[in-house]
Design a protein around this motif. Structure first.
Motif, PDB file in Angstrom:
ATOM      1  N   TYR A  57       0.827  -1.218   0.000  1.00 25.46           N
ATOM      2  CA  TYR A  57       0.000   0.000   0.000  1.00 25.46           C
ATOM      3  C   TYR A  57       0.856   1.261   0.000  1.00 25.46           C
ATOM      4  N   SER A  58       1.938   1.253   0.807  1.00 27.14           N
ATOM      5  CA  SER A  58       2.685   2.498   0.968  1.00 27.14           C
ATOM      6  C   SER A  58       3.644   2.746  -0.200  1.00 27.14           C
ATOM      7  N   ASP A  59       4.075   1.671  -0.857  1.00 28.26           N
ATOM      8  CA  ASP A  59       5.041   1.830  -1.945  1.00 28.26           C
ATOM      9  C   ASP A  59       4.701   0.873  -3.098  1.00 28.26           C
TER      10      ASP A  59
END
Ligand code: GLN
Length: 302
Positions: A57-59
């Protein structure tokens, strides 16, 4: 979510980002009909790449090297062939603790936690005493007893040497190797003889209890990958209970308990065997989350 981002590496197209690797892996699982593919894809990705799912999700555009994908894809392929997720990632939680597993041992099941809860509810959980786990497999019961009953010395038996290696590994992992003695042998045989007669306070066992003629009807993950001796309980699945009921009375002191897991519809048959023998009274029967009588606790009469 974006569409698959692939990169050319030689002539093989591989997913080049975390997100596309996740999508590709999930597609492999879905094509194989794996039910929980969304979550399992995260677990396999975490195991293959050594990352946390939060990174997807973050990267999402984080790069993946071709060899990282090759390694991860092989995990997805194994799962597509129905190998249990736990054998692929190498662990299963039991009472909130991670246990190492491999195909030499049964994967610990949540309903087996009932056996520990029963022992913890007894007076033996807080005193110095000797407890035994018969057919220890991964060692999930023996290690939990050692951790949760601080006064207990635990003996664990199994007829499989490779299983005992896994159990020892788990005892070490959880810092209780010195509190558990491991014995190779059938049922309670390694403890027979005078040394332990009448000295044991609690015997726990999750015996093989699937009726022999039903083993081939089990889901492919179980039937083809989990050790058959850990599952097959012989005629009606009840053969191991006869052994436990025959071998445990001489080892338990009066008031000692025999705590066993049971299979579906076996509760009545087991109670009948107990009342035939007179050495035990039925103390508790507990149901699992599905409402099946799953655990029976017997008390040794004086
Ligand atoms: N004691 C282990 C467990 O409960 C193994 C049981 C077995 O192999 N039947 O998971």
């Amino acid at each position: 979510m974006e569409t698959d981002t692939t990169a050319l590496h030689g002539s093989v197209r591989h997913p080049a980002t975390l997100l596309s690797a996740y999508q590709r892996g999930m597609a492999i699982l879905e094509a194989a009909g794996v039910a929980n593919s969304r979550n399992e894809a995260f677990w396999l990705l975490e195991s293959g790449l050594g990352i946390s799912r939060l990174m997807v999700y973050s990267d999402p555009q984080g790069r993946i090297e071709p060899e990282e994908w090759t390694r991860t894809e092989s995990l997805f392929r194994r799962r597509a062939l129905r190998e249990p997720l736990q054998y692929i990632v190498g662990t299963q939680a039991f009472r909130g603790r991670d246990f190492l597993v491999n195909p030499n041992v049964l994967i610990p099941r949540p309903e087996t936690e009932l056996l520990i809860e029963e022992v913890l509810a007894s007076r033996f959980s807080t005193v110095r005493c000797h407890m035994v786990d018969v057919g220890t497999g991964s060692g999930c019961l023996a290690v939990s007893l050692a951790l949760d009953c601080p006064g207990a010395t635990v003996s664990a038996t199994d007829c499989s040497a490779p299983a005992l290696r896994v159990a020892r590994g788990n005892a070490q992992r959880h810092g209780v190797l010195r509190r558990i003695r491991f014995f190779r042998g059938e049922c309670l045989e390694p403890l027979s003889g005078r040394t332990f007669a009448g000295t044991i306070s609690a015997i726990v066992s999750n015996p093989p209890y699937i009726p022999a003629d039903q083993c081939d009807l089990l889901p492919p993950e179980v039937r083809a990958f989990e050790p058959r001796p850990a599952l097959d309980g012989g005629l009606n699945g009840l053969e191991f209970y006869d052994r436990l009921l025959a071998e445990s009375p001489s080892l338990l002191h009066p008031g000692g308990i025999l705590v066993m897991e049971m299979g579906m519809n076996q509760s009545e048959d087991i109670c009948r065997k107990v009342s035939d023998k007179k050495e035990f009274v039925v103390k508790t029967i507990r149901r699992d989350q599905a409402g099946i009588d799953r655990m029976i606790c017997l008390e040794r009469t004086s």
